[in-house]
Write an enzyme that holds these catalytic residues in place. Structure first.
Site, PDB file in Angstrom:
ATOM      1  N   GLU A  75     -11.389  21.111   9.591  1.00 49.53           N
ATOM      2  CA  GLU A  75     -12.033  22.313   9.074  1.00 49.53           C
ATOM      3  C   GLU A  75     -13.506  22.154   9.370  1.00 49.53           C
ATOM      4  O   GLU A  75     -14.119  21.161   8.976  1.00 49.53           O
ATOM      5  CB  GLU A  75     -11.779  22.394   7.571  1.00 49.53           C
ATOM      6  CG  GLU A  75     -12.244  23.681   6.966  1.00 49.53           C
ATOM      7  CD  GLU A  75     -12.271  23.582   5.470  1.00 49.53           C
ATOM      8  OE1 GLU A  75     -11.335  23.016   4.878  1.00 49.53           O
ATOM      9  OE2 GLU A  75     -13.274  24.036   4.894  1.00 49.53           O
ATOM     10  N   CYS A 135     -17.792  25.426   2.422  1.00 45.85           N
ATOM     11  CA  CYS A 135     -17.229  25.940   3.681  1.00 45.85           C
ATOM     12  C   CYS A 135     -17.076  27.450   3.620  1.00 45.85           C
ATOM     13  O   CYS A 135     -17.058  28.129   4.637  1.00 45.85           O
ATOM     14  CB  CYS A 135     -15.852  25.348   3.937  1.00 45.85           C
ATOM     15  SG  CYS A 135     -15.799  23.571   3.739  1.00 45.85           S
TER      16      CYS A 135
END
Lengths: 507, 507
Positions: free
Chosen positions: A265, A302
């Site tokens: 990620e 994120c």
């Protein structure tokens, strides 16, 4: 609770022999007590070999044993007590409330996944009975189940010292799938990592599992991580971090004799679309919610909302004005590491100096180790012409893109790279326009949300925390929620097996 | 039925403007009537663009419409009648019975997948209700479904002109998932491809779908395929072919701005383990079944049993002797293409000349376009020391590896690359030894079978036709059976969506 800087290799501990480093107090940049020894190539080897040895038995542990093991990890983390929060606060600069919440999230995640393990749905058992009398050829008896991929290398994330780190989502789902785990601790919180690593090690021991089921390694650079991903005994990788780091691991994994999946990620600016009706009726409310989301955890999520897309006009002016007003009062916040603080500072400076970008407002200034929230704006024309404006600035920086109309807004969406989330702010009257965009947004991101911001990531069976590259390396999966277990599995079919030969679940 | 060598681009047909080639009669190497025009870069572009346009609507077609479409393709293939079998026989050299069977398999596969589409399980719908009163933060409403990846490039396979080609498994599962398909026809059977392509095109038209849902391109070399995989509008690849071809596509896909999944099925020698008890009691019966499987379709199956592992001794001698005896009577068979025939001939010659390999028996010799079955043997020591003995020889060649004992047999397994299948021949007394190997075999292959050979691949919900690299590019999936649909899907989560905004299935 002990922190002595040792590697935790398969039930043992030893001083890493490959250099040393200190945890750093995020708020001051000063070294914290205890130095950590980096793992040598031999120590990486040992952890991988032990994981491989453990895999032989761990892959077939009874689901109840595996579920109890995950629950035991949660208990052991809780048993560390306040030492864990105190050390994590020092290492990350994150406030107590956040870290207490993150600890609860981490243990809740372990327990949710334990329940899922008990239910066993992820095994994907399929039975297709044979028919010896079928013409022209007999039909074989076929049974299918998912098996674990093998030992998994997990990279701790700087921004979630608990929930995406040593016993975070990747570790929990790999262990749930039947995969031993070798964690490469993030150097941003080595002491926190060691505390949690010891908790996992205790859970391994008290559950009576093979000690190689879990190891924790420290790294003074990148070598430990690279060696792990290249090791033939490691069969999958879970990573949360920078685009550069993630793509480097993807490349190593693809060049192995046997390539392995990398679940990295990496990078997302999480577009927020403010539709005209919503802006007309709630511009200032949305501004308030936006600022709250933008500055949460110093913007180090994120899912931080880094990009606002809206049609130019008075309502957008009102949104920008209110956002600016609120932002100016935002106190500086310690960032996770001095280098993250510097990268944020550089990213903001780059935007500030960009000829096509206007600086709208800044929060209150702080030290070199703190991040100051910042808001910028640009035109859609400029955004479309300057691809670097899509680059993630990790921290509390937002860029408003003023579009001529919804058509141009759509053109901006067409140019965006893959994202973790897209948020839509709508009023009733916007529904038709929003609906038209949904198919495009489904192609762009793993999670779409209405009238909210993506910074809260619910741990749920219906959560997708993932998305097309470069948001993640593999948009076919999620790192949060019970669906994450599937990342570490592959199907195997058993044809005409005798009962004695079949795995227990398929008998 | 028309065969005119035209490209079929999104409901139209046109002469490919990039060179030309002929179908070749497999048995003679002579060109068949009608030349085929290769697609130019512009024509590849058009097919990709049309697929992308079609995706906007096709991805959300009602499941009943999609199921009927798949069934319609099956009907249209049947409606071609014997012309299809006759042309396929000429182009591939495969006998009528096999091709009639393969046609039934292809239409049966389309109908099975249509049923699966109707059931809709692959959507993976998940609902997690919100709770606005939850503390400390409200719980959002979360819903999840799988969405289609986007247009898929499918490469026809030389060895299955129907079941793994224009309307084969990859096409059926991509269409089932909601993905338009652009097929790159295999030059080994262009006329067969065109006939089936026209059938699909008719099904698209009569179902009222966007014509870009399907296109068929011809290629005089490798450029069309490479361009397709590099095209930003193509979002996944289905391929069956050589290891060299597959890894080349994997590399192109990984270097795109947005990497995409490549499902390449490439190379497998499908080990067969003959356990001592089975050999002692049934050596000659197993030999007969082995020869049948080895020479089926001139050995041109991905699942062809190319490697026999057994403990040395009198029983293995009996097996080898009986196999040799049967093999000497095997008539030569036309191979799929002159170049496949040549590659087989070269592969066999290499084994024959290998200093560590003994040639045991050959079938009857044939023309340059035919393959002659061949059996070789070697020792486990030699096999372990010469990695090239693992290379697939595509055709009816088998290698017996004589092992000192089961321990050495296990050492051979440890050195094998990923496989599609592993077969175990056991008697009751072998069960304990076999059971001990199963975990290892699960790591090695996608399908394990007892007392049989892998050449029959049942189209079943419980089938896995896939396996670790290099058997396939991605061992997490299957190309046969209903589970194949999942290859072309990714999950998306919808948070706090209004009813009107939600996709219909999630309302």
């Amino acid at each position: 609770m002990t922190i002595n800087g040792n590697l935790l290799v398969a039930g043992t501990e030893r001083r890493g022999s490959n250099g040393e480093f200190h945890g750093i107090e995020a708020a001051t940049g000063k070294p914290l007590p205890v130095s950590f020894g980096g793992a040598s190539p031999e120590e990486v080897e040992q952890a991988a070999e032990q994981a491989w040895q453990a895999f032989a038995t761990y892959r077939e542990t009874h689901l109840e044993v595996r579920a109890k093991f995950l629950e035991k990890i949660a208990e052991e983390i809780e048993a560390i007590g306040d030492d864990l929060v105190v050390r994590a606060m020092a290492e990350t600069g994150l406030p107590r409330g956040r870290l207490e919440g993150e600890r609860a999230r981490t243990t809740g995640q372990l327990r949710l996944i334990a329940r899922e393990v008990r239910e066993g749905r992820f095994q994907e058992l399929r039975f297709d009975a044979g028919d010896p009398s079928r013409k022209p050829v007999a039909k074989p008896d076929l049974r299918l189940r998912n098996v674990a991929l093998g030992p998994v290398a997990v990279f701790g994330a700087s921004n979630f010292p608990l929930a995406f780190s040593v016993a975070g989502g990747d570790t929990a789902s790999a262990l749930a799938a039947g995969c031993p785990v070798v964690v490469k601790a993030h150097s941003a919180h080595p002491g926190t990592s060691e505390l949690v690593g010891r908790a996992v090690q205790r859970a391994v021991a008290s559950t009576g599992l093979h000690p190689g089921t879990f190891s924790l390694l420290f790294d003074t650079g990148f070598e430990v991580g690279q060696r792990l991903v290249a090791d033939s005994r490691i069969r999958a990788v879970g990573f949360t971090g920078s685009r550069r780091g993630g793509t480097a691991l993807m490349e190593i994994a693809s060049k192995r004799k046997q390539p392995i999946p990398v679940y990295a990620e990496m990078s997302s600016i999480n577009p927020v679309i403010l539709f005209p009706g919503a802006l007309n009726t709630r511009a200032t409310d949305i501004a308030a919610a936006f600022v709250t989301s933008l500055v949460l955890g110093a913007g180090q999520f994120c899912t931080n909302p880094g990009l606002i897309l809206a049609v130019d006009g008075a309502a957008l002016d009102a949104f920008v004005a209110r956002t600016a007003e609120l932002l100016r009062d935002v106190a500086p916040q310690a960032m996770l590491t001095p280098s993250i603080a510097k990268a944020y500072c550089d990213g903001v400076a780059k935007l500030r100096q960009h000829s096509e970008v206007r600086s709208v407002a800044s929060g209150r200034p702080g030290s070199d180790f703190e991040g100051t929230a910042a808001l910028f704006e640009t035109s859609a024309d400029a955004f479309l012409a300057n691809h670097e404006l899509q680059d993630e600035v990790f921290g509390a920086a937002g860029l408003v893109v003023r579009c001529r109309d919804l058509q141009q807004l759509e053109a901006v969406l067409d140019e965006l790279e893959g994202q973790l989330t897209v948020a839509l702010h709508i009023a009733d009257e916007d529904e038709a326009a929003a609906r038209r965009l949904v198919p495009k947004l489904e192609m762009l991101a793993g999670r779409l949300l209405v009238n909210g911001f993506g910074t809260g990531v619910e741990v749920s069976p219906a959560m997708v925390h993932g998305g097309p590259f470069p948001a993640t390396a593999d948009g076919r999966s999620t790192s949060v929620g019970t669906l994450a277990i599937y990342r570490f599995l592959r199907p195997v079919s058993y044809q005409d097996f005798t009962k004695a030969l079949l795995p227990a679940a398929l008998r």
